[in-house]
Write an enzyme that holds these catalytic residues in place. Structure first.
Site, PDB file in Angstrom:
ATOM      1  N   LEU A  34       1.041  -1.323  -0.060  1.00  0.00           N
ATOM      2  CA  LEU A  34       0.060  -0.008  -0.085  1.00  0.00           C
ATOM      3  C   LEU A  34       0.740   1.389   0.131  1.00  0.00           C
ATOM      4  O   LEU A  34       0.832   2.317  -0.664  1.00  0.00           O
ATOM      5  CB  LEU A  34      -0.666   0.041   1.179  1.00  0.00           C
ATOM      6  CG  LEU A  34      -1.976  -0.859   1.717  1.00  0.00           C
ATOM      7  CD1 LEU A  34      -1.329  -1.981   2.323  1.00  0.00           C
ATOM      8  CD2 LEU A  34      -2.784  -0.285   2.819  1.00  0.00           C
ATOM      9  N   THR A  83       6.446  -5.373   3.985  1.00  0.00           N
ATOM     10  CA  THR A  83       7.072  -6.334   4.881  1.00  0.00           C
ATOM     11  C   THR A  83       7.319  -7.509   3.824  1.00  0.00           C
ATOM     12  O   THR A  83       6.303  -7.904   3.211  1.00  0.00           O
ATOM     13  CB  THR A  83       6.236  -6.457   6.041  1.00  0.00           C
ATOM     14  OG1 THR A  83       6.166  -5.278   6.677  1.00  0.00           O
ATOM     15  CG2 THR A  83       6.623  -7.603   6.837  1.00  0.00           C
ATOM     16  N   LYS A  86     -10.669   5.429  -2.977  1.00  0.00           N
ATOM     17  CA  LYS A  86     -11.510   4.497  -4.126  1.00  0.00           C
ATOM     18  C   LYS A  86     -11.349   4.347  -5.425  1.00  0.00           C
ATOM     19  O   LYS A  86     -11.714   3.826  -6.078  1.00  0.00           O
ATOM     20  CB  LYS A  86     -13.136   5.354  -3.770  1.00  0.00           C
ATOM     21  CG  LYS A  86     -13.570   5.274  -2.507  1.00  0.00           C
ATOM     22  CD  LYS A  86     -14.134   3.835  -2.069  1.00  0.00           C
ATOM     23  CE  LYS A  86     -14.692   3.753  -0.650  1.00  0.00           C
ATOM     24  NZ  LYS A  86     -15.922   4.416  -0.551  1.00  0.00           N
ATOM     25  N   ARG A 124      -4.164  -6.069  11.457  1.00  0.00           N
ATOM     26  CA  ARG A 124      -4.225  -5.277  12.717  1.00  0.00           C
ATOM     27  C   ARG A 124      -4.410  -6.236  13.696  1.00  0.00           C
ATOM     28  O   ARG A 124      -3.971  -5.937  14.970  1.00  0.00           O
ATOM     29  CB  ARG A 124      -5.416  -4.268  12.352  1.00  0.00           C
ATOM     30  CG  ARG A 124      -4.900  -3.193  11.751  1.00  0.00           C
ATOM     31  CD  ARG A 124      -6.116  -2.210  11.221  1.00  0.00           C
ATOM     32  NE  ARG A 124      -5.750  -1.069  10.476  1.00  0.00           N
ATOM     33  CZ  ARG A 124      -6.202   0.116  10.042  1.00  0.00           C
ATOM     34  NH1 ARG A 124      -7.568   0.083  10.196  1.00  0.00           N
ATOM     35  NH2 ARG A 124      -5.521   0.888   9.291  1.00  0.00           N
ATOM     36  N   ARG A 159      16.317 -12.934  42.032  1.00  0.00           N
ATOM     37  CA  ARG A 159      17.418 -11.630  42.227  1.00  0.00           C
ATOM     38  C   ARG A 159      17.211 -11.080  43.686  1.00  0.00           C
ATOM     39  O   ARG A 159      16.291 -10.837  44.187  1.00  0.00           O
ATOM     40  CB  ARG A 159      16.918 -10.425  41.274  1.00  0.00           C
ATOM     41  CG  ARG A 159      17.700  -9.141  41.765  1.00  0.00           C
ATOM     42  CD  ARG A 159      19.098  -9.248  41.180  1.00  0.00           C
ATOM     43  NE  ARG A 159      19.730  -8.042  41.330  1.00  0.00           N
ATOM     44  CZ  ARG A 159      21.106  -7.741  41.280  1.00  0.00           C
ATOM     45  NH1 ARG A 159      21.841  -8.733  41.348  1.00  0.00           N
ATOM     46  NH2 ARG A 159      21.740  -6.491  41.509  1.00  0.00           N
ATOM     47  N   GLN A 208      12.572  -2.579  33.635  1.00  0.00           N
ATOM     48  CA  GLN A 208      12.602  -1.898  34.812  1.00  0.00           C
ATOM     49  C   GLN A 208      13.167  -2.985  35.886  1.00  0.00           C
ATOM     50  O   GLN A 208      13.876  -2.865  36.625  1.00  0.00           O
ATOM     51  CB  GLN A 208      11.722  -1.005  35.073  1.00  0.00           C
ATOM     52  CG  GLN A 208      12.171   0.063  36.152  1.00  0.00           C
ATOM     53  CD  GLN A 208      12.928   1.354  35.569  1.00  0.00           C
ATOM     54  OE1 GLN A 208      12.945   1.331  34.511  1.00  0.00           O
ATOM     55  NE2 GLN A 208      13.609   2.067  36.521  1.00  0.00           N
ATOM     56  N   GLU A 268       0.451  -0.763  10.223  1.00  0.00           N
ATOM     57  CA  GLU A 268      -0.816  -1.172  10.032  1.00  0.00           C
ATOM     58  C   GLU A 268      -1.758  -0.246  10.700  1.00  0.00           C
ATOM     59  O   GLU A 268      -2.767  -0.413  11.333  1.00  0.00           O
ATOM     60  CB  GLU A 268      -1.134  -2.556  10.816  1.00  0.00           C
ATOM     61  CG  GLU A 268      -0.620  -3.552   9.995  1.00  0.00           C
ATOM     62  CD  GLU A 268      -1.006  -3.826   8.692  1.00  0.00           C
ATOM     63  OE1 GLU A 268      -2.036  -3.136   8.074  1.00  0.00           O
ATOM     64  OE2 GLU A 268      -0.424  -4.665   7.748  1.00  0.00           O
TER      65      GLU A 268
END
Ligand code: ST9
Length: 641
Positions: free
Chosen positions: A185, A219, A249, A330, A355, A450, A477
Site C-alpha cells: 500500500l 514487509t 476509492k 491489525r 534476584r 525496569q 498497520e
C-alpha cells in the site's frame, strides 16, 4: 549473599540456542480464556467445527506451544544480531540460517493452514483457536508469522476472486507451493494517507496490467525462504475512463508475482517480473523481517522488464479488498504486542524471584538484616502485578474479539450474516491494535525492563530486544492516531453506536448481576463509574461533531480526543473481561480447585481487582480533561511550538 540469575544465552552458538528459550508462554491462561471464560467448547466438535473438537484444539495448542518455545524462539537472538543484508547488485536480502530453520519447522508443522478455507488446502478452525495459538508464535518469533502469510493472503485472493477462474487457481497455487506474499500500500508520500498513492497501472491487450511506481515499507518483499512472492499491490488505473480517480476509492488491487509462472500448474517459467526490491531498511527492531522498498517497472532496475500484474477479481475495488488483509494484520499486530508483554512479564517475574537485593522494607533500618529477593519489595510487586494484569487483560481482549470472529464464520457457514458480530469485531479491532500496542510497548519499557534494573539494558536478557521489537506495533498497520480515528468516526459514529451500545449493555448486565459473590462488589462499582465516564467522553465528542456543522473548527476538538476515547474504552473493556475471569475463578475456588490451579485462580482474582482499582478511577480524570478541551492548541501559531 546476593545472586544474579543467569543470563539467557552466552555465547550465541547456533547449536546451543533453543536449549534455553527466551520465550515464556502462558498456555494455562490461554486455555482458561478459551475453555473456562468464553467456553468455545460449546461449538467445537459440532457443525462447521465438527473435525475440531476441544480435545484436538488442546492438542494443537500444546504442540504449537512446544514448537514456539523450542524451535521458533531458537533463532530469536541470532536473527536480530545477524540480520539480512541487502545486496543492491542482485536485489536480494537472504535471511540467516537460524531463521530459515525456524521457518522450515513452522511450515513443516502445517499449523500455518489453521483457519484457511479447505477449498484451497486449509484446515477449518475457529479464529479464537487461530489467534490463541498465534499468540505463541508471535511471542516467540513474530517474523515467522509475517513471512508465512502467503497462504493466508491466498485466502484473501480466493475470497475476492469474484468467480474468476484464473484468480481462484492463483489462490490455490499460493497455498500449494507455500509462496510468500506481501501487502503493498505504502509509498514514500502515502503512509497513513493511502489515497495519496501515485503508483499507476496501465492495461495490456492480454488482460494483464503494467504497474509503475515505488512502494515503501513493504514487509517480507524479499527473502530466500520461498520460490516466489505474490505482491498484492494497490495501484491507480491510468488512462481508462471511469476508473482510477483520486483517493483510496480510485485504487485497484493487482496480483504482481516476483517470478512469472504458469497460471495452471504454478511452475515458474524462468522469467523474472519487473518488480525488484531496491532497498531494505535498517531498523530499531524485528530486524530479520525485511522491510523493503519495492520498485515496479523501472527500466533502470533489474533487467528493466515491465512489472506485470493481474487485476484481482476483475473489479476495481482495491481498498475494500485490501482491508480484508489489513483487518487481519491489525489483529496480528495487536496480538504480537500483547504476546511480547506477556513473555516480558514472565521473564521479569522469573528474574525477580531469584534476584536478591536489599533488605525487606520493614527492616530497612537494620543494615545487617538479611537480604531478600526483590519480589519482597512493594514497588516490584506493584510493577509485577501491573504487568500481569495488563498482559492477562489484553489476552482476554484478543480471545474475546476472536470469539466474535467465530460467530461471523459460523453464520457464514450457515448461509447467513451475523451483522452484530461483524460490527462488534470491527469495534474491537482498533482496541486490540491501538490500545494493545500502546499499553504493551510502554509497559515493556517502564515495567518489564525496569524489573531487571541495569541488567535489563543488556543484551544478555531478552527484554531490550522485546522493547525494540514491540515499538513498531504502535506504528505499522495504522498508527495509534489512525486507530483512534477509525474507532470513533467509523466504528462508533458511522455504526451509529450499535456495536458500542451492545457492548455497554453486556457490561451493564454484568454490573447488575451478583458476579463474584460479594468479593467483586467494589470493582463492579468502579467499573460502573468508569463505563459512565467513558460513555460521557463519547457523548461530548458526538456533541462536538454535531456542533462542527455550525462551526467546522469544532471537529478539531473531536480530533484532540480520539486517542483518549480509544484508550479509555480499552481500559473499560479490559477491566470488564478481567472481572468476568475473576468471577469464573471465584466459582472454581469455591469448588474443587487446589494446588497449582488454586494459585492460578487466586492470581486471576488479584489481577482483576488490581487492574480495576489502579486504572478505572483514572477514566474520571480523562473525562475531566476531555470536558476541558479547547481550540487553544489548534489556534497557536506554529512558530510557538
Ligand atoms: C503495513 C505492513 O503497515 C505491516 C506489516 C504486516 C505484516 C505482514 C503480515 C500480514 C498478515 C496479514 C495476512 C492477511 C491474511 C488474511 C487472512 C484472512 C483469513 N475496516 O474512511 P475512508 C475502507 S501495511 C474496513 O474514506 P480514506 C473501506 O472500504 C500499511 N474497511 O478512508 C472504505 O470505504 P467505505 C498499513 C475500511 O480517508 C474505504 O477504506 N497501512 C476501514 O480514503 C475508504 O475509507 C494502513 O493501515 C476499516 N477500519 O483513507 C493505512 N477503514 O467507507 C492506515 C477504511 O465506503 N491508514 N476502510 O466502506 C488508514 O487506515 C486510513 O484511515 C485510510 C484513510 C487509508 C483508510
Amino acid at each position: 549473599m546476593t545472586s544474579t540469575p543467569k543470563p539467557l544465552r552466552e555465547p550465541l552458538e547456533l547449536e546451543t540456542v533453543g536449549t534455553v528459550s527466551h520465550y515464556k508462554s502462558n498456555l494455562r491462561d490461554i486455555e482458561f480464556n478459551l475453555f473456562e471464560l468464553f467456553n468455545v467448547q460449546d461449538y467445537l466438535g459440532t457443525g462447521l467445527y465438527e473435525e475440531m473438537d476441544a480435545e484436538t484444539a488442546r492438542e494443537i495448542l500444546t504442540e504449537v506451544e512446544r514448537i514456539a518455545r523450542e524451535d521458533l524462539a531458537a533463532s530469536f537472538v541470532d536473527s536480530d544480531r545477524n540480520p539480512p543484508v541487502f545486496d543492491p547488485k542482485t536485489n536480494t536480502a537472504p535471511v540467516p540460517a537460524s531463521f530459515k530453520k525456524s521457518y522450515d519447522t513452522w511450515m513443516e508443522s502445517g499449523f500455518w493452514g489453521l483457519g484457511l478455507p479447505e477449498e484451497i488446502g486449509g484446515t477449518t478452525a475457529p479464529p479464537s483457536l487461530v489467534w490463541a495459538s498465534g499468540e505463541m508464535v508471535l511471542g516467540a518469533q513474530a517474523p515467522i508469522w509475517m513471512y508465512c502469510t502467503g497462504p493466508s493472503m491466498g485466502s484473501v485472493v480466493f475470497k475476492n476472486a469474484n468467480g474468476v477462474e484464473r484468480d481462484i487457481r492463483i489462490a490455490e497455487i499460493m497455498v500449494e507451493r507455500l509462496w510468500g506474499a506481501t501487502m503493498v500500500l505504502t509509498e514514500p508520500d502515502a503512509g497513513s494517507d493511502v489515497g495519496a498513492g501515485k503508483t499507476y497501472a496501465t492495461p495490456n491487450e492480454d488482460g494483464s496490467w503494467n504497474i509503475t511506481g515505488v512502494k515503501r515499507f513493504i514487509t517480507s518483499a524479499e527473502s530466500d525462504l520461498q520460490e516466489n512472492i505474490m505482491h498484492l499491490v494497490l495501484a491507480r488505473p491510468k488512462g481508462v475512463e471511469g476508473i482510477g480517480g483520486p483517493g483510496t476509492k480510485g485504487l485497484s488491487l493487482f496480483l504482481v508475482p516476483k517470478h512469472h509462472f504458469d497460471h495452471q500448474t504454478g511452475e515458474l517459467t524462468g522469467e523474472r517480473n519487473g518488480v525488484y526490491v531496491t532497498n531494505v531498511e535498517h531498523k530499531m527492531g524485528i530486524k530479520v523481517s525485511n522491510t523493503c522498498e519495492l520498485t515496479f517497472g523501472d527500466p533502470q532496475v533489474g533487467g528493466g522488464e515491465p512489472a506485470k500484474g493481474w487485476l484481482l477479481g476483475e473489479v476495481h475495488d482495491g481498498i475494500r479488498q485490501m482491508f480484508d488483509v489489513i483487518e487481519n494484520a491489525r489483529m496480528m499486530v495487536g496480538t504480537k504486542a500483547i504476546a511480547t508483554l506477556s513473555t516480558g512479564y514472565l521473564n521479569a517475574l522469573e528474574y525477580a524471584k531469584e534476584r536478591v537485593q536489599g533488605a525487606d522494607l520493614t527492616q530497612s533500618a537494620d543494615k545487617a538484616a538479611p537480604r531478600v529477593t526483590i519480589t519482597h519489595h512493594p514497588d516490584v510487586r506493584r510493577s509485577l502485578m501491573t504487568q500481569k494484569s495488563f498482559a492477562e487483560a489484553m489476552r482476554s481482549l484478543v480471545v474475546y474479539t476472536a470469539t466474535w470472529q467465530d460467530k461471523v464464520q459460523l453464520a457464514k457457514a450457515a448461509g447467513e450474516r451475523d451483522e452484530l458480530a461483524e460490527a462488534v469485531n470491527d469495534l474491537l479491532l482498533p482496541i486490540v491494535k491501538g490500545y494493545g500496542s500502546e499499553r504493551s510497548w510502554v509497559l515493556l519499557g517502564t515495567e518489564s525492563l525496569q524489573t531487571f534494573g541495569g541488567s535489563g539494558f543488556l543484551q544478555e536478557y531478552p527484554i531490550e530486544q522485546y522493547v525494540r521489537d514491540a515499538k513498531i506495533d504502535t506504528l505499522y498497520e495504522g498508527t495509534t492516531a489512525i486507530q483512534g480515528q477509525d474507532f470513533f468516526f467509523r466504528k462508533i459514529v458511522k455504526d451509529q453506536g450499535r456495536a458500542l451500545g451492545h457492548l455497554a449493555t453486556e457490561i451493564k448486565s454484568f454490573l447488575d448481576s451478583e458476579a463474584g459473590n460479594g468479593r467483586l462488589k467494589n470493582e463492579r462499582e468502579l467499573l460502573a463509574t468508569a463505563l459512565a465516564d467513558a460513555e460521557a467522553i463519547v457523548g461530548l465528542m458526538i456533541n462536538d461533531l454535531m456542533s462542527a456543522q455550525d462551526d467546522i473548527k469544532n471537529i478539531y476538538k473531536v480530533g484532540l480526543n480520539t486517542t483518549r476515547v480509544l484508550m479509555a474504552l480499552g481500559d473499560v473493556v479490559c477491566a470488564w473481561l478481567l472481572l468476568r475471569g475473576a468471577e469464573v475463578a471465584l466459582a472454581k475456588l469455591g469448588g474443587e480447585a487446589g494446588g497449582a490451579d488454586k494459585s492460578f485462580y487466586e492470581g486471576k482474582i488479584a489481577a482483576a481487582q488490581w487492574f480495576a482499582q489502579l486504572n478505572l478511577p483514572r477514566i474520571s480524570a480523562e473525562l475531566t480533561i476531555a470536558q476541558a478541551t479547547t481550540l487553544d492548541v489548534m489556534d497557536l501559531d506554529e512558530a510557538a511550538f
